[in-house]
Scaffold this motif. Structure first.
Motif, short mmCIF file in Angstrom:
data_model
loop_
_atom_site.label_atom_id
_atom_site.label_comp_id
_atom_site.label_asym_id
_atom_site.label_seq_id
_atom_site.Cartn_x
_atom_site.Cartn_y
_atom_site.Cartn_z
N PRO A 100 0.85 -1.20 0.00
CA PRO A 100 0.00 0.00 0.00
C PRO A 100 0.89 1.25 0.00
N GLY B 199 1.05 5.75 4.26
CA GLY B 199 -0.08 6.48 4.89
C GLY B 199 -1.42 5.99 4.42
N HIS B 200 -1.44 4.94 3.55
CA HIS B 200 -2.71 4.44 3.01
C HIS B 200 -3.45 3.69 4.11
N GLN B 201 -4.67 4.08 4.41
CA GLN B 201 -5.39 3.43 5.52
C GLN B 201 -6.37 2.38 5.02
N GLY B 202 -6.95 2.65 3.84
CA GLY B 202 -8.10 1.82 3.42
C GLY B 202 -7.68 0.38 3.08
N LYS B 203 -8.62 -0.33 2.43
CA LYS B 203 -8.38 -1.72 2.01
C LYS B 203 -7.39 -1.69 0.84
#
Ligand code: P6P
Length: 339
Positions: free
Chosen positions: A236, A239-243
């Motif tokens: 990812p 800082g990518h939080q999502g799925k």
């Protein structure tokens, strides 16, 4: 009896080649005869490839034959089959084979107007472990039918090829071919009982599956652009939080198998190091992938625009789903890698 499984309207490669000739203005039938020679050679190679292990075991060929000669390796045999049938077609002027250091210039008495660049049995290092292998070919028209054929007839951009394809010897024998200008790629499966390639894949267009295909064992040689792209599809973004859905890795190590999967499912195939050959691996596969709606690049530009400087020239290659190839080209622009 209209039972669905009793198809009686199947199309064959032979009939498709003939119909194409009928649709083509001023067609002389030469390409028809040439493509049928390619088709016959692939049927014969398929027959030999499938019997190879058996022939060794039952000792018909063993390690030496009656003249106590070393039994021919399959790729040498496949090369002889291709050269003999192409020359015998009377439609070729120049033959370039992965197996032959020099190009063959066909004798005037049996010369035609086409040049065929081919790898008679690509991936042959995989034969013993049962991995799919294949014959890859690309066809040019000679530049000048009145001139003596020369290597200049094949040191040309891939955009000037008139036809290209491969025959994969896998769980079945499948011929995948495109006639340049048709913007179509069709697949035909060999029915060994009738000896015909029967159409099984009509007008192939790349799928959209997120698959990447590269030999990660070469990662120590990857430039910044390839490293950046591969990381971007494996991990990812910071800082990518999502799925995050990573890509699936699939690498056979036999080009026809990796390209066949890419054509049918989509995804991206990369061989950044200059291992693959321009005339009889990169160009034919690039023509197929583009005709199926994909893109084929060196990483920095359209691979079909390359002009090889010698018949066994190599090139880096990145091909498959358009968006993925464009992402790699963007990484090259961003990192200005390899300059
Ligand atoms: P590597 C097979 O030897 C071949 O020429 C292609 O068919 C295949 O894509 C490539 O080389 C595999 O190379 O270095 O990953 O084994």
């Amino acid at each position: 009896d209209n039972r669905e499984d009793l198809r009686t309207d199947f199309k064959t490669l032979t009939s498709d080649i003939l119909h194409r000739q009928q649709r083509t203005e001023r067609a002389t039938g030469d390409l028809t005869i040439l493509l049928n020679a390619v088709s016959s050679a692939c049927k014969w190679i398929s027959n030999v490839v499938r019997k190879a292990e058996l022939l060794k075991v039952i000792g018909v060929t063993g390690s030496t034959n009656v003249q106590a000669e070393e039994v021919k390796k399959l790729d040498v045999l496949s090369n002889q089959i291709m050269c003999n049938l192409l020359r015998d077609s009377g439609k070729t002027a120049v033959l370039v084979s992965e197996e032959l250091e020099e190009a063959i210039f066909v004798d005037a008495s049996e010369r035609g107007k086409y040049c065929v660049c081919f790898d008679p049995l690509d991936g042959s290092s995989n034969i013993d472990c049962g991995v799919s292998i294949g014959t890859i070919f690309g066809i040019y028209l000679v530049k000048d039918t009145k001139a003596e054929p020369s290597v200049k007839d094949v040191l040309r951009p891939g955009t000037e090829m008139v036809a290209a394809g491969y025959c994969m010897y896998g769980s079945s024998t499948v011929m995948v071919i495109t006639m340049v200008g048709s913007n179509e790629v069709n697949g035909y499966t060999l029915d060994p009982h009738i000896g015909e390639f029967v159409m099984t894949h009509r007008n192939i267009k790349l799928g959209k599956k997120k698959i990447y295909s590269i030999n990660e064992g070469n990662a120590h040689t990857f430039d910044e652009a390839i490293k950046g792209y591969i990381n971007s599809i494996k991990f990812p973004p910071p800082g990518h939080q999502g799925k995050f859905t990573p890509y699936t890795a699939r690498y056979v190590g036999s080009m026809v198998a990796d390209i066949h999967r890419t054509l049918l499912y989509g995804g991206i195939f990369l061989y950044p190091g200059g291992k693959l050959r321009v005339l009889y691996e990169c160009f034919p596969m690039a023509l197929l992938i583009e005709a199926a709606g994909g893109k084929a690049s060196t990483g920095r530009g359209r691979i079909l625009d390359l002009v090889p400087d010698q018949i066994h020239a190599r090139s880096p290659i990145v091909l498959g789903t358009k968006e993925e190839v464009e992402a790699v080209e963007e990484w090259y622009r961003k990192t200005n890698a390899g300059k």
